[in-house]
Design a protein around this motif. Structure first.
Motif, short mmCIF file in Angstrom:
data_model
loop_
_atom_site.label_atom_id
_atom_site.label_comp_id
_atom_site.label_asym_id
_atom_site.label_seq_id
_atom_site.Cartn_x
_atom_site.Cartn_y
_atom_site.Cartn_z
N ILE A 103 0.81 -1.22 0.00
CA ILE A 103 0.00 0.00 0.00
C ILE A 103 0.85 1.27 0.00
O ILE A 103 0.68 2.13 -0.87
N HIS A 104 1.77 1.40 0.94
CA HIS A 104 2.59 2.62 0.97
C HIS A 104 3.48 2.78 -0.26
O HIS A 104 3.64 3.91 -0.74
N PRO A 105 4.04 1.72 -0.82
CA PRO A 105 4.76 1.90 -2.10
C PRO A 105 3.86 2.44 -3.22
O PRO A 105 4.29 3.27 -4.02
N GLU A 106 2.60 1.99 -3.23
CA GLU A 106 1.65 2.52 -4.23
C GLU A 106 1.36 3.99 -3.97
O GLU A 106 1.25 4.78 -4.91
N VAL A 107 1.24 4.35 -2.71
CA VAL A 107 1.01 5.76 -2.36
C VAL A 107 2.18 6.61 -2.86
O VAL A 107 1.99 7.67 -3.45
N ARG A 108 3.40 6.10 -2.66
CA ARG A 108 4.58 6.86 -3.09
C ARG A 108 4.69 6.97 -4.61
O ARG A 108 5.24 7.93 -5.13
N LYS A 109 4.15 5.97 -5.33
CA LYS A 109 4.12 6.06 -6.79
C LYS A 109 3.18 7.18 -7.23
O LYS A 109 3.48 7.94 -8.13
N LEU A 110 2.01 7.23 -6.60
CA LEU A 110 1.01 8.24 -6.95
C LEU A 110 1.44 9.63 -6.48
O LEU A 110 1.20 10.63 -7.17
N TYR A 111 2.04 9.69 -5.30
CA TYR A 111 2.43 10.96 -4.69
C TYR A 111 3.88 10.86 -4.21
O TYR A 111 4.13 10.53 -3.05
#
Length: 182
Positions: A103-111
């Motif tokens: 989840i947090h790696p996906e968040v960092r991809k988006l933002y």
């Protein structure tokens, strides 16, 4: 803190209370931008804290209660907007233990400029799950709301024990989740 959190908070207050109350809250909190938040912007988390304090003064609900409620609301919004992250998740332990790996790696991809809290995961992952929340923004109540909503999403009987384990209240919290104890 990402503007998406601010815009979701505003949406929640407007939906649960009223746009007029949200206007009062913004006026009283007096954020530097006048309350004009964008989902992709970056804002000082203290602005959100001021708005929650003002909302508390107007509703009679405590700040921790409002922040936990917002966490529960936010989980639903994450599920609506990022349903693909829920794909293959069969229970709350699976979902919650994947925060740092998926989840947090996906968040960092988006933002790319996002600074999500850190969660250290422990426990056996079958009957117990330990989640140690670490953040300099002290939003453990938000994390608790997200955890509670995740458990409700999967309709599970899981108890949550919360321990503040830091000198600065709310910055390091251990959540121990145990199946069959709710």
């Amino acid at each position: 803190m990402k503007g998406m959190v601010f815009t979701e908070f505003i949406d929640m207050v407007e939906a649960r209370y009223s746009p007029e109350l949200m206007d009062e809250v913004i006026e009283a909190a007096a954020p530097p931008n006048g309350g004009a938040y964008t989902a992709v912007g970056q804002y000082d988390h203290h602005e959100l804290v001021k708005m929650v304090v003002e909302l508390s003064a107007r509703t009679g609900k405590t700040v921790p209660e409002l922040v936990r409620t917002f966490g529960e609301y936010l989980f639903g919004r994450f599920h609506q907007g990022y349903g693909h992250l829920f794909s293959g998740m069969n229970d709350s332990f699976h979902m919650l233990s994947s925060i740092e790996s998926i989840i947090h790696p996906e968040v960092r991809k988006l933002y790319p400029d996002a600074r999500p809290p850190r969660f250290d995961i422990g426990g056996d992952g079958i009957n117990t799950l330990e989640m140690t929340y670490r953040s300099d923004r002290h939003f453990g109540d938000l994390a608790e709301g997200l955890i509670t909503a995740c458990i409700a999403h999967f309709n599970e009987n899981i108890g949550i024990r919360r321990e503040d384990i830091s000198d600065a209240p709310g910055s390091v919290i251990r959540f121990t989740l145990t199946r069959g104890t709710a």
